[in-house]
Design an enzyme around this catalytic site. Structure first.
Site, PDB file in Angstrom:
ATOM      1  N   VAL A  10      -8.417  41.130  68.674  1.00  0.00           N
ATOM      2  CA  VAL A  10      -8.639  40.308  67.490  1.00  0.00           C
ATOM      3  C   VAL A  10      -8.368  41.125  66.232  1.00  0.00           C
ATOM      4  O   VAL A  10      -7.825  40.618  65.248  1.00  0.00           O
ATOM      5  CB  VAL A  10     -10.084  39.733  67.473  1.00  0.00           C
ATOM      6  N   CYS A  11      -8.731  42.407  66.259  1.00  0.00           N
ATOM      7  CA  CYS A  11      -8.610  43.267  65.069  1.00  0.00           C
ATOM      8  C   CYS A  11      -7.215  43.250  64.443  1.00  0.00           C
ATOM      9  O   CYS A  11      -7.099  43.060  63.227  1.00  0.00           O
ATOM     10  CB  CYS A  11      -9.038  44.694  65.398  1.00  0.00           C
ATOM     11  N   PRO A  12      -6.134  43.448  65.220  1.00  0.00           N
ATOM     12  CA  PRO A  12      -4.824  43.457  64.550  1.00  0.00           C
ATOM     13  C   PRO A  12      -4.466  42.115  63.915  1.00  0.00           C
ATOM     14  O   PRO A  12      -3.765  42.087  62.905  1.00  0.00           O
ATOM     15  CB  PRO A  12      -3.843  43.842  65.656  1.00  0.00           C
TER      16      PRO A  12
END
Length: 189
Positions: free
Chosen positions: A48-50
């Site tokens: 999810v972070c990128p």
């Protein structure tokens, strides 16, 4: 019982960030005099972070037009941030600083450290030019954030800061009517 960080001054910190091919020092002093966003995320090289960091990168020019600096923060090192930047097309487009917090001090100061995992929650903090926290949003690990909604909230916070006595209602967009709280409005909205 947890105390709210709203309107509290950020605590002193010192860290190293990766930005535009260089390692740079970052401290609370860098935030004074301008609006800032501290955007905590669990870890580099994840899922999810990128998507979130890429969304911020796509809107970075809009943040800059508002006089806002964005800081991506995880408990990874600045070296890991560089490696991720150099190997990911999505992360490679990021122009804002990626702050390393391997001591977990910054994440702990903002109350987003998951102690048992040594990772940060998905916390977003909007900090005013005086170094005070004006907006806090914390999402569960599987729920990504939206840069456009963050921009809307920053515009509202900046409007309220520059227009004492006015407040922005739900879904307020730049240019729309605001409210002036008064006895006359009680029970009328």
């Amino acid at each position: 019982m947890t105390m709210s960080l709203i309107n509290t001054e950020i605590k002193p910190f010192s860290a190293t960030a990766f930005q535009n091919g260089q390692f740079i020092p970052v401290s609370e002093a860098d935030l004074k005099g301008k609006w800032s966003v501290f955007f905590f995320y669990p870890a580099d090289f994840t899922f999810v972070c990128p998507t979130e960091l890429g969304d911020l990168a796509d809107h970075y020019a809009e943040f800059q037009k508002l006089g806002v600096e964005v800081y991506g923060v995880s408990t990874d090192t600045h070296f890991t941030h560089k490696a991720w930047h150099d190997t990911s097309e999505t992360i490679g487009k990021i122009k804002y600083p990626l702050v390393g917090d391997p001591t977990q001090a910054i994440s702990r100061n903002f109350g987003v450290l998951i102690e048992e995992a040594g990772l940060a929650e998905r916390g977003t903090f909007v900090i005013d030019p005086a170094g005070r926290i004006q907006i806090i949003e914390i999402n569960a690990g599987g729920v990504g954030r939206n840069a456009e909604e963050l921009l809307r909230k920053i515009k509202a916070a900046q409007y309220v800061a520059s227009h004492p006595g006015e407040v922005c209602p739900a879904k307020w967009q730049e240019g729309e009517a605001t409210l002036a709280p008064s006895l006359d409005l009680v029970g009328k909205i």
